[in-house]
Design a protein around this motif. Structure first.
Motif, PDB file in Angstrom:
ATOM      1  N   CYS A  73      33.533  35.404  29.962  1.00  0.00           N
ATOM      2  CA  CYS A  73      34.811  36.002  30.348  1.00  0.00           C
ATOM      3  C   CYS A  73      35.542  35.029  31.261  1.00  0.00           C
ATOM      4  CB  CYS A  73      34.593  37.338  31.061  1.00  0.00           C
ATOM      5  SG  CYS A  73      33.960  38.635  29.983  1.00  0.00           S
ATOM      6  N   SER A  93      39.042  39.041  29.798  1.00  0.00           N
ATOM      7  CA  SER A  93      38.624  39.795  30.982  1.00  0.00           C
ATOM      8  C   SER A  93      37.346  40.571  30.697  1.00  0.00           C
ATOM      9  CB  SER A  93      39.733  40.755  31.427  1.00  0.00           C
ATOM     10  OG  SER A  93      39.947  41.737  30.440  1.00  0.00           O
ATOM     11  N   GLY A  94      36.705  40.969  31.765  1.00  0.00           N
ATOM     12  CA  GLY A  94      35.444  41.704  31.666  1.00  0.00           C
ATOM     13  C   GLY A  94      34.487  41.325  32.769  1.00  0.00           C
ATOM     14  N   ASN A 134      32.287  44.080  31.447  1.00  0.00           N
ATOM     15  CA  ASN A 134      32.594  45.516  31.503  1.00  0.00           C
ATOM     16  C   ASN A 134      31.505  46.348  30.817  1.00  0.00           C
ATOM     17  OD1 ASN A 134      34.989  45.298  32.982  1.00  0.00           O
ATOM     18  ND2 ASN A 134      36.196  44.950  31.130  1.00  0.00           N
ATOM     19  N   ASN A 135      30.272  45.823  30.843  1.00  0.00           N
ATOM     20  CA  ASN A 135      29.115  46.475  30.206  1.00  0.00           C
ATOM     21  C   ASN A 135      29.349  46.779  28.729  1.00  0.00           C
ATOM     22  OD1 ASN A 135      27.489  46.459  32.552  1.00  0.00           O
ATOM     23  ND2 ASN A 135      28.663  48.196  33.328  1.00  0.00           N
ATOM     24  N   ASP A 136      30.094  45.896  28.073  1.00  0.00           N
ATOM     25  CA  ASP A 136      30.452  46.083  26.664  1.00  0.00           C
ATOM     26  C   ASP A 136      30.124  44.819  25.877  1.00  0.00           C
ATOM     27  OD1 ASP A 136      31.573  46.534  24.193  1.00  0.00           O
ATOM     28  OD2 ASP A 136      33.624  46.781  24.940  1.00  0.00           O
TER      29      ASP A 136
END
Length: 181
Positions: A134, A162-163, A168-170
């Motif tokens: 990211c 982004s993350g 972002n736990n994705d």
């Protein structure tokens, strides 16, 4: 038979707990055709590699036949180190390195975790390699990704806007790439 993915979590205090959310994301996105193995790797600060290489080798040996390797942060860097220093008798279907730091410098504590200068010579050329980072990663600088891009030109690179360090736990993008193998 389900395809097995060995997911190696990141380091630091709470690394396993934090990265279990990433492993759970992979499980959810991949579905029943895959088994995501998420063993807890323990730090041993009396060993130069903190004991990770031996534990990774043990976990790889427990997987039946073919394997997909994935790692986040410290776990990604240690997977790469393990692959560059050991031969694995199993077929590796893919290597997925997520926010992998590049360890450099002369500090004594880094000696056991740094890659050898010719590490790319030891990585089997037939393994598909994917790199993820990211752009807003607050832990691993983008310069580390650029090092790997230069040294692993065969790798497919995914720069995500982004993350953060935890994506972002994705890991849906990682799951999509795994399914593409």
């Amino acid at each position: 038979m389900k395809k097995q993915i060995l997911f190696i979590h990141g380091g630091g205090e709470g690394g396993y707990e934090a990265d279990t959310k990433l492993a759970d994301s992979l499980r959810k996105e991949l579905g029943d055709a895959y088994e995501v193995l998420n063993p807890e790797i323990h730090f041993n600060d009396t060993l130069p590699d903190f004991g990770w290489l031996k534990q990774i080798g043990k976990e790889i040996s427990l997987v039946k036949e073919e394997i997909i390797l994935a790692g986040h942060s410290f776990g990604a860097s240690m997977l790469l180190k393990y692959l560059s220093e050991n031969q694995i008798p199993k077929k590796i279907d893919g290597l997925f390195l997520i926010a992998a730091p590049y360890w450099h410098g002369d500090e004594a504590w880094k000696k056991g975790i740094k890659l050898h200068n010719s590490f790319t010579d030891s990585i089997p050329k037939d393994i598909p390699i994917f790199l993820y980072q990211c752009e807003d990663d607050e832990v691993v600088p983008l310069a580390h990704l650029e090092f790997y891009v230069q040294n692993l030109p065969q790798a497919i690179v995914r720069r995500i806007s982004s993350g953060g360090h935890q994506f972002n736990n994705d890991l849906s993008l990682v799951a999509k790439d795994i399914k593409s193998l």
